[in-house]
Design an enzyme around this catalytic site. Structure first.
Site, mmCIF file in Angstrom:
data_model
loop_
_atom_site.group_PDB
_atom_site.id
_atom_site.type_symbol
_atom_site.label_atom_id
_atom_site.label_comp_id
_atom_site.label_asym_id
_atom_site.label_seq_id
_atom_site.Cartn_x
_atom_site.Cartn_y
_atom_site.Cartn_z
ATOM 1 N N TYR A 124 -2.297 -1.206 10.627
ATOM 2 C CA TYR A 124 -2.420 -1.522 9.196
ATOM 3 C C TYR A 124 -1.202 -1.018 8.421
ATOM 4 O O TYR A 124 -0.596 -1.766 7.648
ATOM 5 C CB TYR A 124 -3.704 -0.904 8.635
ATOM 6 C CG TYR A 124 -3.817 -1.083 7.136
ATOM 7 C CD1 TYR A 124 -4.092 -2.329 6.590
ATOM 8 C CD2 TYR A 124 -3.597 -0.017 6.269
ATOM 9 C CE1 TYR A 124 -4.160 -2.513 5.217
ATOM 10 C CE2 TYR A 124 -3.667 -0.181 4.893
ATOM 11 C CZ TYR A 124 -3.953 -1.434 4.372
ATOM 12 O OH TYR A 124 -4.004 -1.605 3.021
ATOM 13 N N SER A 157 0.861 -1.200 0.000
ATOM 14 C CA SER A 157 0.000 0.000 0.000
ATOM 15 C C SER A 157 0.885 1.235 0.000
ATOM 16 O O SER A 157 2.057 1.165 0.391
ATOM 17 C CB SER A 157 -0.850 -0.003 1.274
ATOM 18 O OG SER A 157 -1.512 1.236 1.442
HETATM 19 N N1 NAP Z 1 -8.685 -0.443 -1.418
HETATM 20 C C1 NAP Z 1 -7.691 0.311 -1.031
HETATM 21 O O1 NAP Z 1 -7.836 1.546 -0.897
HETATM 22 C C2 NAP Z 1 -6.329 -0.295 -0.809
HETATM 23 C C3 NAP Z 1 -5.219 0.542 -0.798
HETATM 24 C C4 NAP Z 1 -3.952 -0.010 -0.593
HETATM 25 C C5 NAP Z 1 -3.809 -1.372 -0.424
HETATM 26 N N2 NAP Z 1 -4.916 -2.179 -0.423
HETATM 27 C C6 NAP Z 1 -4.700 -3.617 -0.215
HETATM 28 O O2 NAP Z 1 -5.276 -4.315 -1.285
HETATM 29 C C7 NAP Z 1 -5.565 -5.657 -0.892
HETATM 30 C C8 NAP Z 1 -6.953 -6.036 -1.377
HETATM 31 O O3 NAP Z 1 -7.908 -5.234 -0.717
HETATM 32 P P1 NAP Z 1 -9.156 -4.577 -1.463
HETATM 33 O O4 NAP Z 1 -8.930 -3.129 -1.529
HETATM 34 O O5 NAP Z 1 -9.465 -5.315 -2.705
HETATM 35 O O6 NAP Z 1 -10.271 -4.804 -0.328
HETATM 36 P P2 NAP Z 1 -11.538 -5.773 -0.280
HETATM 37 O O7 NAP Z 1 -12.458 -5.474 -1.393
HETATM 38 O O8 NAP Z 1 -12.057 -5.645 1.113
HETATM 39 O O9 NAP Z 1 -10.911 -7.226 -0.495
HETATM 40 C C9 NAP Z 1 -10.166 -7.866 0.509
HETATM 41 C C10 NAP Z 1 -10.013 -9.328 0.156
HETATM 42 O O10 NAP Z 1 -9.264 -9.970 1.205
HETATM 43 C C11 NAP Z 1 -9.982 -11.100 1.659
HETATM 44 N N3 NAP Z 1 -9.779 -11.328 3.089
HETATM 45 C C12 NAP Z 1 -9.950 -10.444 4.096
HETATM 46 N N4 NAP Z 1 -9.780 -11.057 5.276
HETATM 47 C C13 NAP Z 1 -9.521 -12.357 5.001
HETATM 48 C C14 NAP Z 1 -9.295 -13.510 5.802
HETATM 49 N N5 NAP Z 1 -9.339 -13.463 7.151
HETATM 50 N N6 NAP Z 1 -9.045 -14.687 5.188
HETATM 51 C C15 NAP Z 1 -9.033 -14.763 3.845
HETATM 52 N N7 NAP Z 1 -9.257 -13.719 3.020
HETATM 53 C C16 NAP Z 1 -9.499 -12.534 3.605
HETATM 54 C C17 NAP Z 1 -11.455 -10.780 1.384
HETATM 55 O O11 NAP Z 1 -12.196 -11.985 1.197
HETATM 56 P P3 NAP Z 1 -13.308 -12.565 2.200
HETATM 57 O O12 NAP Z 1 -13.906 -11.416 2.942
HETATM 58 O O13 NAP Z 1 -14.255 -13.272 1.296
HETATM 59 O O14 NAP Z 1 -12.529 -13.493 3.076
HETATM 60 C C18 NAP Z 1 -11.362 -10.026 0.073
HETATM 61 O O15 NAP Z 1 -11.366 -10.919 -1.008
HETATM 62 C C19 NAP Z 1 -5.415 -5.685 0.629
HETATM 63 O O16 NAP Z 1 -4.191 -6.294 0.967
HETATM 64 C C20 NAP Z 1 -5.379 -4.210 1.013
HETATM 65 O O17 NAP Z 1 -4.631 -3.977 2.178
HETATM 66 C C21 NAP Z 1 -6.175 -1.670 -0.619
#
Ligand code: NAP
Length: 261
Positions: free
Chosen positions: A156, A143
């Protein structure tokens, strides 16, 4: 991305957001997929969709990465199915917004397990066969929060700092074995992340589409980069902050992120 046609990729956190987009784009290029997350219904929907549209093979494995045993179970599943994983996409992760002392300890510990420990564990399991084959790719979703402390999402940001340093260090270690490792650093991106983290809407800056972030990550991985920041605005913000004293940057972040008292 043509290089992954007919190969197998494992995508964690494929049920939503960036992980879903990564899986779709890999499938569009003919990559077979092992999809994992907790929500099996979502994984099944994605698997059905890409199988129909792109004629790739898919396997789904529901797992909760907050359980320390989950990485081993995922690894055994791919071995039992005889699937050589050429690409490991460590994408699953979540945040928790608020004053550290007020966030439930178990939620923070689960976050460290999912964002950090499971990334180390999965990488440790899937790397050796890649080294043996002298071919493999590992994408770790970090991130822009990885580059400085961020009060009120302190845990985080620290997990993402770990992911970034881990990916960059490992990239140099394994390059000579033909294995590429890259940290993808998105800024604010359209997904369920903010809802899950409980971040208030006023903190949402210009969000990038998750499809764009996924494309940037896969292209950087294919190009052999050890890290990539998605978006020029995010890049400028990260690089600009390096010029300012760290304490000042942290104070400004604290002012931006402070919950209403
Ligand atoms: N969106 C942003 O602004 C942003 C910015 C920087 C970095 N990121 C990073 O991008 C990555 C993806 O996040 P996203 O933005 O796509 O958010 P998201 O839509 O909330 O997706 C998160 C994914 O992680 C899975 N997950 C969460 N907890 C889990 C657990 N205990 N076991 C297995 N799977 C789990 C969720 O699946 P289930 O709930 O079905 O388990 C979901 O598929 C993350 O690492 C996040 O830190 C996001």
């Amino acid at each position: 991305m043509e290089r992954w046609r007919g190969k197998w990729a494992l995508v964690t956190g494929a049920s939503s957001g960036i992980g879903w987009a990564l899986a779709e784009q890999l499938a569009a290029q003919g990559t077979n997929l092992v999809l994992t997350a907790r929500r099996a219904d979502r994984l099944a929907r994605l698997a059905d969709d890409v199988t129909t549209r792109y004629k790739v093979q898919t396997q789904i494995f529901a797992a909760d990465l907050a359980r320390p045993q989950a990485p081993g179970e995922i690894f055994r599943f791919t071995n039992q199915k005889g699937l050589p994983i050429e690409l490991l996409i460590n994408n699953a992760g979540f945040g928790a917004y608020g004053e550290f002392r007020k966030i439930e300890a178990q939620r923070l510990l689960d976050m460290v397990q999912v964002n950090v420990a499971s990334v180390v564990h999965l990488t440790h399991l899937f790397l050796p066969p890649m080294v043996e084959r002298r071919s493999g790719y590992i994408l770790i979703v970090a991130s822009t929060a990885a580059f400085q402390p961020v009060p009120y999402i302190s845990t985080y940001a620290a997990t993402k700092g770990f992911d970034l340093l881990f990916a960059e260090g490992l990239a140099e270690e394994v390059r000579r074995y033909g294995v590429r490792v890259c940290a993808l650093c998105p800024g604010s991106t359209v997904s369920e992340f903010n809802e899950v983290a409980g971040q208030p809407a006023h903190l949402l800056r210009a969000q990038e589409p998750n499809e764009k972030v996924a494309r940037v990550g896969l292209e950087a991985l294919a190009a052999g980069k050890s890290r990539v920041i998605s978006g020029t605005r995010n890049w400028l913000s990260v690089e600009g902050q390096r010029l300012a004293p760290r304490r000042l940057v942290t104070r400004v972040a604290a002012r931006m992120f402070m919950p209403p008292q």
